[in-house]
Design a protein around this motif. Structure first.
Motif, PDB file in Angstrom:
ATOM      1  N   ASP A 232      34.364  -9.198  66.971  1.00 41.02           N
ATOM      2  CA  ASP A 232      35.151 -10.356  67.383  1.00 41.02           C
ATOM      3  C   ASP A 232      34.295 -11.492  67.961  1.00 41.02           C
ATOM      4  N   GLU A 238      37.460 -19.447  74.184  1.00 37.58           N
ATOM      5  CA  GLU A 238      38.370 -18.314  73.992  1.00 37.58           C
ATOM      6  C   GLU A 238      38.047 -17.174  74.954  1.00 37.58           C
ATOM      7  N   TRP A 239      36.741 -16.768  74.973  1.00 34.36           N
ATOM      8  CA  TRP A 239      36.446 -15.535  75.709  1.00 34.36           C
ATOM      9  C   TRP A 239      36.311 -15.741  77.212  1.00 34.36           C
ATOM     10  N   VAL A 242      39.478 -15.234  79.280  1.00 30.15           N
ATOM     11  CA  VAL A 242      39.882 -13.820  79.251  1.00 30.15           C
ATOM     12  C   VAL A 242      38.991 -12.997  80.185  1.00 30.15           C
ATOM     13  N   SER A 295      36.626  -5.093  70.207  1.00 30.07           N
ATOM     14  CA  SER A 295      36.751  -6.471  70.698  1.00 30.07           C
ATOM     15  C   SER A 295      36.597  -6.520  72.212  1.00 30.07           C
ATOM     16  N   TRP A 296      35.936  -7.596  72.672  1.00 29.44           N
ATOM     17  CA  TRP A 296      35.822  -7.875  74.108  1.00 29.44           C
ATOM     18  C   TRP A 296      37.204  -8.076  74.735  1.00 29.44           C
ATOM     19  N   ARG A 297      38.222  -8.402  73.895  1.00 30.50           N
ATOM     20  CA  ARG A 297      39.557  -8.688  74.454  1.00 30.50           C
ATOM     21  C   ARG A 297      40.079  -7.474  75.218  1.00 30.50           C
ATOM     22  N   THR A 298      39.892  -6.296  74.650  1.00 31.39           N
ATOM     23  CA  THR A 298      40.287  -5.077  75.351  1.00 31.39           C
ATOM     24  C   THR A 298      39.106  -4.488  76.126  1.00 31.39           C
TER      25      THR A 298
END
Ligand SMILES: NC(=O)c1ccc[n+]([C@@H]2O[C@H](COP(=O)([O-])OP(=O)(O)OC[C@H]3O[C@@H](n4cnc5c(N)ncnc54)[C@H](OP(=O)(O)O)[C@@H]3O)[C@@H](O)[C@H]2O)c1
Length: 326
Positions: A232, A238-239, A242, A295-298
């Protein structure tokens, strides 16, 4: 295999040692400071104090230890804060990537070491033209920001020397997954802003996924270069919000390019607005690598949940969601 990990007591080394032992390898873990020995012993490695910038000591150690494989993970990046004088801050790391690599490769040749894997980095090296996500075959940056020329050159040197010797260079993404990751404090203190449009792309990698890929790379013949990054790649705009939320920090500030250049220097502006991310397709395909944190998102939430719980403000726990809204 008997694996000598150079720089085993650092961020990636301490994750790699248990992964290697779980995969059935025997590990000699080198370190620079005496204080690191006990930590390595506790992880199951045989500690060995070694300065990679002393070639005679490196040759002596490798000949004495007779490893089947060497992994070069030595850097000197603890307490890195000054991005403005980038090459000065990276000077010792650059030495480890040039002279240190030479010393290890020469010793490996003398001792008949079969496999050699070394640490490189993905995001800073790819040309800042064309697509935002690069494969290993894409061109490298020929004109890096002036303040980081030596650093980029040192990474390229390492990759060329390691490839020429039949080894494997791993272009890791930005590491995360430890409470003291480099981005944690600046983001908590709101010192890491979104610069301009925040369009620079970064690829992250959780330390455990980086360690898993490294073990797999040791099981394959070189020469090879792999991007070891998550699925990702994403723009800073974006990041970063988060990450701030995952850390229970306030939303990041926004600053114009000119102000960022004045405060943090050209390299910070280039990284924040122009840098490219990387694709992990080759590493997945050729190494059979699967990611625990695609992904860094989780991944950020998983990595920092316990540290947010421990991070108290005025005696009460910080709620990351409401903190980010204020
Ligand atoms: N791809 C990335 O994003 C990336 C890559 C590297 C580092 N980092 C970040 O930078 C921060 C610091 O990294 P780190 O914890 O790995 O610490 P570090 O200070 O960079 O040390 C890494 C390893 O190299 C060893 N070392 C240092 N100088 C040496 C020398 N002259 N000869 C031989 N070995 C030497 C250290 O030994 P001692 O422990 O005994 O000093 C340690 O084992 C961390 O937050 C990390 O995540 C990020």
């Amino acid at each position: 295999m008997r694996v000598l990990v150079a720089g085993a007591s650092g961020a990636i080394g301490t994750r790699l040692v248990p992964h290697l032992i779980d995969a059935g390898h025997e590990v000699i873990g080198t370190h620079k400071s005496a204080a690191s020995a006990e930590r390595l012993r506790a992880l199951g490695a045989e500690p060995l104090q070694l300065d990679l910038l002393d070639p005679d000591a490196v040759t002596g150690a490798v000949l004495a230890q007779k490893p089947d494989a060497i992994v070069h993970q030595a850097t000197a990046l603890a307490n890195l804060t000054d991005l403005k004088n980038f090459d000065r801050s990276f000077h010792q790391t650059n030495q480890l990537r040039t002279r240190g690599t030479d010393a290890l490769l020469a010793a490996a040749q003398d001792a008949g070491v079969r496999r050699f894997v070394a640490q490189s980095y993905a995001s800073l090296k790819y040309a800042r033209t064309g697509g935002m996500v690069k494969s290993e075959d894409d061109p490298l940056e020929e004109n890096p920001a002036a303040a980081m020329r030596e650093t980029v050159a040192a990474m390229c040197y390492l990759e060329q020397k390691v490839s020429a010797a039949g080894g494997t260079a791993l272009r890791y993404g930005a590491f995360y997954g430890a409470d003291n990751d480099g981005l944690v404090e600046p983001v908590r203190k709101r010192q890491f802003p979104i610069v301009g449009g925040g369009g620079g792309v970064l690829s992250f990698i959780h330390l455990d996924d980086a360690a898993a890929a490294t073990v797999l790379a040791l099981e394959h013949n070189g020469p090879a270069i792999y991007n070891v990054v998550d699925d990702d790649p994403a723009a800073v705009r974006e990041w970063l919000p988060v990450l701030a939320q995952a850390l229970g920090a306030k939303r990041p500030r926004r600053v114009p390019r000119w102000l960022a250049r004045l405060l943090a220097g050209e390299v910070a502006v280039v990284m924040a607005t122009e840098s490219r991310g990387a694709s992990n397709a080759k590493a997945k395909r050729e190494l059979g690598w699967t990611l625990r944190y695609p992904s860094w998102r989780t991944g950020f939430v998983a990595a920092y949940a316990s540290s947010v719980r421990a991070h108290r403000e005025g005696g009460r726990l910080v709620d990351p969601v409401s903190a980010a809204r204020t």
